[in-house]
Design a protein around this motif. Structure first.
Motif, PDB file in Angstrom:
ATOM      1  N   HIS A 104      41.095  44.262 -25.510  1.00 32.90           N
ATOM      2  CA  HIS A 104      40.263  44.936 -26.500  1.00 32.90           C
ATOM      3  C   HIS A 104      39.864  46.312 -25.961  1.00 32.90           C
ATOM      4  CE1 HIS A 104      39.664  41.166 -28.790  1.00 32.90           C
ATOM      5  NE2 HIS A 104      39.806  40.621 -27.595  1.00 32.90           N
ATOM      6  N   TRP A 105      39.685  47.262 -26.870  1.00 31.86           N
ATOM      7  CA  TRP A 105      39.398  48.640 -26.487  1.00 31.86           C
ATOM      8  C   TRP A 105      38.116  49.159 -27.124  1.00 31.86           C
ATOM      9  CZ3 TRP A 105      42.380  50.892 -22.836  1.00 31.86           C
ATOM     10  CH2 TRP A 105      43.627  50.306 -22.587  1.00 31.86           C
ATOM     11  N   GLY A 106      37.416  49.994 -26.372  1.00 36.21           N
ATOM     12  CA  GLY A 106      36.309  50.725 -26.944  1.00 36.21           C
ATOM     13  C   GLY A 106      36.808  51.921 -27.733  1.00 36.21           C
ATOM     14  N   GLN A 107      35.869  52.622 -28.359  1.00 36.61           N
ATOM     15  CA  GLN A 107      36.240  53.739 -29.224  1.00 36.61           C
ATOM     16  C   GLN A 107      36.554  55.008 -28.436  1.00 36.61           C
ATOM     17  OE1 GLN A 107      33.201  52.726 -28.661  1.00 36.61           O
ATOM     18  NE2 GLN A 107      31.870  54.524 -28.397  1.00 36.61           N
ATOM     19  N   GLY A 108      36.179  55.030 -27.172  1.00 36.56           N
ATOM     20  CA  GLY A 108      36.428  56.205 -26.341  1.00 36.56           C
ATOM     21  C   GLY A 108      35.217  57.113 -26.275  1.00 36.56           C
ATOM     22  N   THR A 109      35.029  57.721 -25.117  1.00 34.26           N
ATOM     23  CA  THR A 109      33.937  58.676 -24.941  1.00 34.26           C
ATOM     24  C   THR A 109      34.477  59.900 -24.203  1.00 34.26           C
ATOM     25  OG1 THR A 109      31.660  58.954 -24.140  1.00 34.26           O
ATOM     26  CG2 THR A 109      33.106  57.608 -22.781  1.00 34.26           C
ATOM     27  N   GLN A 110      34.132  61.068 -24.698  1.00 36.04           N
ATOM     28  CA  GLN A 110      34.679  62.305 -24.148  1.00 36.04           C
ATOM     29  C   GLN A 110      33.925  62.712 -22.890  1.00 36.04           C
ATOM     30  OE1 GLN A 110      37.341  64.394 -25.314  1.00 36.04           O
ATOM     31  NE2 GLN A 110      37.003  65.406 -23.337  1.00 36.04           N
ATOM     32  N   VAL A 111      34.682  63.035 -21.859  1.00 31.56           N
ATOM     33  CA  VAL A 111      34.132  63.622 -20.633  1.00 31.56           C
ATOM     34  C   VAL A 111      34.787  64.984 -20.455  1.00 31.56           C
ATOM     35  CG1 VAL A 111      34.019  63.454 -18.120  1.00 31.56           C
ATOM     36  CG2 VAL A 111      33.646  61.419 -19.540  1.00 31.56           C
ATOM     37  N   THR A 112      33.967  66.011 -20.372  1.00 28.67           N
ATOM     38  CA  THR A 112      34.466  67.368 -20.191  1.00 28.67           C
ATOM     39  C   THR A 112      33.841  67.959 -18.938  1.00 28.67           C
ATOM     40  OG1 THR A 112      34.715  67.671 -22.580  1.00 28.67           O
ATOM     41  CG2 THR A 112      34.694  69.657 -21.217  1.00 28.67           C
ATOM     42  N   VAL A 113      34.688  68.417 -18.021  1.00 27.10           N
ATOM     43  CA  VAL A 113      34.217  69.003 -16.775  1.00 27.10           C
ATOM     44  C   VAL A 113      34.590  70.482 -16.780  1.00 27.10           C
ATOM     45  CG1 VAL A 113      34.235  68.873 -14.268  1.00 27.10           C
ATOM     46  CG2 VAL A 113      34.603  66.799 -15.628  1.00 27.10           C
TER      47      VAL A 113
END
Length: 114
Positions: A103-112
């Motif tokens: 199962h997968w989550g919806q995703g979360t953006q990480v920007t560096v």
């Protein structure tokens, strides 16, 4: 019904830290962890944990900087990300695996930023 609720992404300067959280519900899971997908690249494993026994693995690119952990009482998995680099910029996806499927989550953006 399995649900994965992610949180903790955002924008950070190079060298900074972020902690991602993924709260799982609806089943018992034999493995949990995080994949990431940068723009124009394939999704890749960042960190994983076998829940029974706690075996942990990391991608070479994140070893020594990222730490995966789990709160069994909350059925939540965390990804502590330190010394972040611009190349860590990606959408991070939590996953939780049962005996039948992943199962997968919806995703979360990480920007560096550099």
């Amino acid at each position: 019904q399995v649900k994965l609720a992610e949180s903790g992404g955002g924008v950070v300067q190079a060298g900074g830290s972020l902690r991602l959280s993924c709260a799982a519900s609806g089943s018992a899971f034999n493995a949990m962890g995080w994949y990431r997908q940068a723009p124009g690249k394939q999704r890749e494993l960042a960190a994983s944990m076998i829940t029974d026994g706690g075996s942990i693995s990391y991608a070479d690119a994140v070893k020594g900087r990222f730490t995966i952990s789990r709160d069994n009482a909350k059925n939540t998995v965390y990804l502590q990300m330190n010394s972040l680099k611009p190349e860590d910029t990606a959408v991070y996806y939590c996953y939780a695996r049962t005996s039948w499927r992943t199962h997968w989550g919806q995703g979360t953006q990480v920007t560096v930023s550099s």
